[in-house]
Design a protein around this motif. Structure first.
Motif, PDB file in Angstrom:
ATOM      1  N   LYS A  66     -68.693  78.222 -52.124  1.00 42.87           N
ATOM      2  CA  LYS A  66     -67.579  77.926 -53.021  1.00 42.87           C
ATOM      3  C   LYS A  66     -66.958  79.245 -53.461  1.00 42.87           C
ATOM      4  O   LYS A  66     -67.631  80.278 -53.456  1.00 42.87           O
ATOM      5  CB  LYS A  66     -68.052  77.167 -54.268  1.00 42.87           C
ATOM      6  CG  LYS A  66     -68.668  75.812 -53.986  1.00 42.87           C
ATOM      7  CD  LYS A  66     -69.182  75.196 -55.281  1.00 42.87           C
ATOM      8  CE  LYS A  66     -69.870  73.857 -55.013  1.00 42.87           C
ATOM      9  NZ  LYS A  66     -70.424  73.274 -56.240  1.00 42.87           N
ATOM     10  N   ILE A  67     -65.702  79.192 -53.853  1.00 41.85           N
ATOM     11  CA  ILE A  67     -65.065  80.362 -54.452  1.00 41.85           C
ATOM     12  C   ILE A  67     -64.859  80.058 -55.928  1.00 41.85           C
ATOM     13  O   ILE A  67     -64.252  79.049 -56.283  1.00 41.85           O
ATOM     14  CB  ILE A  67     -63.712  80.682 -53.778  1.00 41.85           C
ATOM     15  CG1 ILE A  67     -63.927  81.077 -52.320  1.00 41.85           C
ATOM     16  CG2 ILE A  67     -63.004  81.813 -54.531  1.00 41.85           C
ATOM     17  CD1 ILE A  67     -62.651  81.387 -51.566  1.00 41.85           C
ATOM     18  N   VAL A 105     -58.031  80.048 -45.912  1.00 42.46           N
ATOM     19  CA  VAL A 105     -59.306  80.715 -46.160  1.00 42.46           C
ATOM     20  C   VAL A 105     -60.406  79.867 -45.545  1.00 42.46           C
ATOM     21  O   VAL A 105     -60.437  78.646 -45.724  1.00 42.46           O
ATOM     22  CB  VAL A 105     -59.554  80.873 -47.679  1.00 42.46           C
ATOM     23  CG1 VAL A 105     -60.927  81.477 -47.932  1.00 42.46           C
ATOM     24  CG2 VAL A 105     -58.472  81.729 -48.313  1.00 42.46           C
ATOM     25  N   PHE A 106     -61.320  80.515 -44.810  1.00 38.77           N
ATOM     26  CA  PHE A 106     -62.445  79.806 -44.215  1.00 38.77           C
ATOM     27  C   PHE A 106     -63.736  80.393 -44.758  1.00 38.77           C
ATOM     28  O   PHE A 106     -63.936  81.603 -44.746  1.00 38.77           O
ATOM     29  CB  PHE A 106     -62.424  79.942 -42.691  1.00 38.77           C
ATOM     30  CG  PHE A 106     -63.612  79.310 -42.010  1.00 38.77           C
ATOM     31  CD1 PHE A 106     -63.738  77.925 -41.964  1.00 38.77           C
ATOM     32  CD2 PHE A 106     -64.600  80.094 -41.436  1.00 38.77           C
ATOM     33  CE1 PHE A 106     -64.833  77.337 -41.355  1.00 38.77           C
ATOM     34  CE2 PHE A 106     -65.702  79.510 -40.827  1.00 38.77           C
ATOM     35  CZ  PHE A 106     -65.805  78.132 -40.784  1.00 38.77           C
ATOM     36  N   LEU A 107     -64.603  79.533 -45.253  1.00 39.96           N
ATOM     37  CA  LEU A 107     -65.907  79.953 -45.774  1.00 39.96           C
ATOM     38  C   LEU A 107     -66.957  79.698 -44.700  1.00 39.96           C
ATOM     39  O   LEU A 107     -67.152  78.564 -44.268  1.00 39.96           O
ATOM     40  CB  LEU A 107     -66.232  79.175 -47.050  1.00 39.96           C
ATOM     41  CG  LEU A 107     -65.154  79.239 -48.136  1.00 39.96           C
ATOM     42  CD1 LEU A 107     -65.561  78.417 -49.347  1.00 39.96           C
ATOM     43  CD2 LEU A 107     -64.869  80.666 -48.535  1.00 39.96           C
ATOM     44  N   ASN A 155     -68.623  86.712 -45.960  1.00 34.14           N
ATOM     45  CA  ASN A 155     -68.671  85.315 -45.496  1.00 34.14           C
ATOM     46  C   ASN A 155     -67.349  84.578 -45.708  1.00 34.14           C
ATOM     47  O   ASN A 155     -67.289  83.361 -45.585  1.00 34.14           O
ATOM     48  CB  ASN A 155     -69.784  84.570 -46.238  1.00 34.14           C
ATOM     49  CG  ASN A 155     -71.150  85.171 -45.968  1.00 34.14           C
ATOM     50  OD1 ASN A 155     -71.461  85.535 -44.837  1.00 34.14           O
ATOM     51  ND2 ASN A 155     -71.958  85.312 -46.998  1.00 34.14           N
ATOM     52  N   ILE A 156     -66.290  85.340 -46.023  1.00 31.75           N
ATOM     53  CA  ILE A 156     -64.973  84.741 -46.229  1.00 31.75           C
ATOM     54  C   ILE A 156     -64.012  85.274 -45.179  1.00 31.75           C
ATOM     55  O   ILE A 156     -63.914  86.486 -44.974  1.00 31.75           O
ATOM     56  CB  ILE A 156     -64.420  85.076 -47.635  1.00 31.75           C
ATOM     57  CG1 ILE A 156     -65.366  84.559 -48.719  1.00 31.75           C
ATOM     58  CG2 ILE A 156     -63.023  84.511 -47.824  1.00 31.75           C
ATOM     59  CD1 ILE A 156     -64.982  84.981 -50.119  1.00 31.75           C
ATOM     60  N   GLU A 157     -63.337  84.381 -44.491  1.00 34.30           N
ATOM     61  CA  GLU A 157     -62.324  84.774 -43.512  1.00 34.30           C
ATOM     62  C   GLU A 157     -60.950  84.349 -44.015  1.00 34.30           C
ATOM     63  O   GLU A 157     -60.711  83.167 -44.276  1.00 34.30           O
ATOM     64  CB  GLU A 157     -62.596  84.114 -42.155  1.00 34.30           C
ATOM     65  CG  GLU A 157     -63.800  84.684 -41.434  1.00 34.30           C
ATOM     66  CD  GLU A 157     -64.011  84.060 -40.062  1.00 34.30           C
ATOM     67  OE1 GLU A 157     -63.225  83.145 -39.689  1.00 34.30           O
ATOM     68  OE2 GLU A 157     -64.963  84.465 -39.380  1.00 34.30           O
ATOM     69  N   VAL A 158     -60.060  85.328 -44.154  1.00 39.51           N
ATOM     70  CA  VAL A 158     -58.701  85.058 -44.611  1.00 39.51           C
ATOM     71  C   VAL A 158     -57.758  85.133 -43.421  1.00 39.51           C
ATOM     72  O   VAL A 158     -57.744  86.120 -42.684  1.00 39.51           O
ATOM     73  CB  VAL A 158     -58.266  86.075 -45.696  1.00 39.51           C
ATOM     74  CG1 VAL A 158     -56.828  85.826 -46.117  1.00 39.51           C
ATOM     75  CG2 VAL A 158     -59.191  86.000 -46.898  1.00 39.51           C
TER      76      VAL A 158
END
Length: 202
Positions: A39-40, A31-33, A21-24
């Motif tokens: 949250k990270i 970073v897009f959640l 679910n994380i796009e770098v």
């Protein structure tokens, strides 16, 4: 905590967990959640990262040897004044006031993830603060996972991961990684270790 969360609450707590679910975006350094409310957290690597940065700064400033203790995340370089390598004691999780082993640390880091510092008891069962993201429930089977690695950040990440993975898959994973070793203690007090580590018991 004063009571066990409901099954629904536990499922809900891990519904947004997962690297999927994380796009770098390397081009934009962003970073897009994907899921709203995600949250990270850096709990699994934060102290190790800080210890590595402190070590790098001190070496840059000309400090020839040292040992850094970032709330249990240990990082070393060089030797003691007497010419010996730094030694670290591994806490006995069955009695945290005692150590069960003493090991030399050569130009590296050691981190322990354990359930003996942060936990709650409900109906006679102890629940650790380390959560298995697959289930939402606390990890079981291991009460202490100690990892030796060249960097504290890596040791930190692996110690937490192995605690969740379990003894056999955890040790198998460590045995595949160069310059990394581990000592695991199960919930019966038995010691398990990776292939290339020797324990000097006290």
């Amino acid at each position: 905590m004063t009571e066990m969360p409901s099954t629904e609450k536990i499922k809900e707590s891990v519904a947004k967990v997962g690297y999927q679910n994380i796009e770098v975006n390397k081009t934009n350094s962003s970073v897009f959640l994907k899921k709203t409310g995600m949250k990270i957290g850096f709990g699994a690597i934060g102290k190790g990262y800080a210890a590595d940065k402190a070590k790098a700064l001190l070496i840059h400033e000309g400090v020839q040897a040292g040992i850094i203790n970032a709330s249990g995340d240990m990082n070393t370089w060089g030797k003691q004044v007497n010419g010996e390598y730094w030694k670290v004691a591994i806490t006995n999780p069955m009695n945290k006031n005692k150590a069960f082993a003493l090991l030399p640390l050569k130009e590296g880091a050691v981190v322990t993830s354990g359930d003996y510092e942060k936990y709650v008891n409900f109906n006679g069962t102890r629940y650790t603060h380390i959560i298995d993201p697959r289930t939402g429930y606390p990890a079981t089977g291991i009460i202490s996972a100690t990892v030796f690695a060249p960097q504290a950040e890596l040791a930190d990440a692996l110690a937490t991961s192995i605690f969740v993975m379990g003894i056999e898959p955890g040790i198998d994973r460590i045995n595949q990684l160069p310059k990394i070793e581990c000592i695991l203690i199960d919930d019966k007090g038995n010691i398990h270790k990776s292939n290339n580590i020797e324990i000097q018991t006290e």
